[in-house]
Design an enzyme around this catalytic site. Structure first.
Site, PDB file in Angstrom:
ATOM      1  CG  LEU A 119       0.103 -46.211   9.209  1.00 43.06           C
ATOM      2  CD1 LEU A 119       1.571 -45.597   8.505  1.00 43.06           C
ATOM      3  CD2 LEU A 119       0.130 -45.517  10.799  1.00 43.06           C
ATOM      4  CG  ASP A 120       0.848 -50.173   4.167  1.00 42.09           C
ATOM      5  OD1 ASP A 120      -0.092 -49.718   3.437  1.00 42.09           O
ATOM      6  OD2 ASP A 120       2.170 -50.166   3.810  1.00 42.09           O
ATOM      7  CB  ILE A 121      -3.349 -54.048   7.707  1.00 38.52           C
ATOM      8  CG1 ILE A 121      -3.758 -54.415   9.232  1.00 38.52           C
ATOM      9  CG2 ILE A 121      -2.274 -54.775   7.076  1.00 38.52           C
ATOM     10  CD1 ILE A 121      -4.713 -55.501   8.578  1.00 38.52           C
ATOM     11  CG  ASP A 122       2.198 -54.677   7.169  1.00 36.93           C
ATOM     12  OD1 ASP A 122       1.804 -53.679   6.867  1.00 36.93           O
ATOM     13  OD2 ASP A 122       2.762 -55.460   6.483  1.00 36.93           O
ATOM     14  CB  SER A 123       2.632 -49.354   9.213  1.00 39.62           C
ATOM     15  OG  SER A 123       3.228 -49.839   8.066  1.00 39.62           O
TER      16      SER A 123
END
Length: 244
Positions: A119-123
C-alpha cells in the site's frame, strides 16, 4: 508424472509457505502417504497425500494476522528514505478498543510479522500483516484472484471513453491489465475493484484517462473489510474470519 519438491507441493496446496515447509520437514513434522519425510529437497508425486504433524498445526494456529488502517506517510515494508514502516504502529496502545479477538497482544506477535501486499506511502487504508505463510500466499500469489477494493478521489476531466478503459483495455509495463470493476461514487470519487496489484496501478491507470489521484483508500481485501477501524489503529484477524 514427474515428482516435485515436497515444499513446493505444500505451498501449492496451501498448507504453508515453502520456507515453513522446509522447517517442518527438518523437524520431521511432514508425512507423505503416512511416511515421515525429514530430508530437505525430498520430492513426491502431486497425487500423493501430504499431512502435517499436530506440532506443526499447533504452531500455525499460534501465528497471528493483523489488520491495520495504514495512514498516509508510512511505508508498507522496511523503513526507507526516513519514512517509518507501518509495522512500527503495532503496539498495545494502538490496538482498536473494539477488537473482539480472543487473543491478547504479545510482543512475540511482532516477530516475523510481514506485510501481505503493498500500500503506497501516499495511500491509506487496509494493510494486512501476518506471521502465517498460508495467508500471505492467498493475498500476494501471482495467480490469486482475490478482490481488492479502493475508494479513489480524483481531479481532472476524464476522457470520453475513460471509464470504459478503466474497466478493461489499459496496459501497464507492456502488459494488458486484467478486467476491473470501476464506477463513479460521486463527482470526484471512483470505486475500484481489482484482482491484481501492480506498483502504483490505480494512479497510473487514472493518468492514462486524464485523471489525477488525490486520495486513495483501500477498504476491502477479499471478504475482509476495513470497516470502522480508525487510522493508525489495528485489530487481529478473528477466528473464523476469512479472506477467501
Amino acid at each position: 508424472m514427474e515428482k516435485i519438491r515436497i515444499s513446493k507441493l505444500m505451498a501449492e496446496q496451501g498448507l504453508c509457505s515453502r520456507r515453513e515447509a522446509d522447517g517442518y520437514i527438518e523437524r520431521g513434522w511432514v508425512r507423505v502417504d503416512g511416511v515421515v519425510v525429514s530430508e530437505l529437497g525430498s520430492k513426491a508425486y502431486p497425487n500423493q497425500k501430504i499431512t502435517l504433524d499436530k506440532m506443526a498445526q499447533r504452531r500455525q494456529t499460534s501465528r497471528v494476522t493483523i489488520l491495520l488502517n495504514k495512514p498516509v506517510g508510512y511505508v508498507s515494508g522496511q523503513a526507507e528514505q526516513g519514512y517509518r514502516p507501518a509495522a512500527s504502529l503495532i503496539s498495545a496502545r494502538t490496538q482498536y478498543h473494539a477488537d473482539r479477538a480472543t487473543v491478547r497482544f504479545d510482543p512475540a506477535h511482532l516477530r516475523g510479522l510481514a506485510p501481505a501486499g503493498r500500500l503506497d506511502i501516499d495511500s491509506q487504508g487496509l494493510l494486512v500483516l501476518t506471521q502465517d505463510g498460508r495467508i500471505a500466499r492467498q493475498l500476494i500469489n501471482d495467480d490469486s484472484e482475490l478482490e481488492k477494493e479502493y475508494l479513489v478521489r480524483v481531479e481532472g476531466k476524464i476522457s470520453g471513453n475513460g471509464l470504459k478503459l478503466l474497466n478493461h483495455g489499459l496496459s501497464l509495463d507492456g502488459k494488458v491489465l486484467r478486467p476491473a470493476h470501476v464506477t463513479w461514487q460521486n463527482d470526484d470519487q471512483l470505486r475500484f475493484i481489482l484482482q491484481e496489484g501492480k506498483k502504483r496501478q490505480i494512479r497510473r491507470m487514472c493518468e492514462q484517462v486524464g485523471l489525477k489521484v488525490v486520495g486513495l483508500k483501500r477498504v476491502r481485501m477479499g471478504r475482509v473489510v476495513l470497516g470502522d477501524l480508525p487510522p493508525g489503529q489495528w485489530r487481529y484477524l478473528r477466528e473464523g474470519e476469512r479472506f477467501i
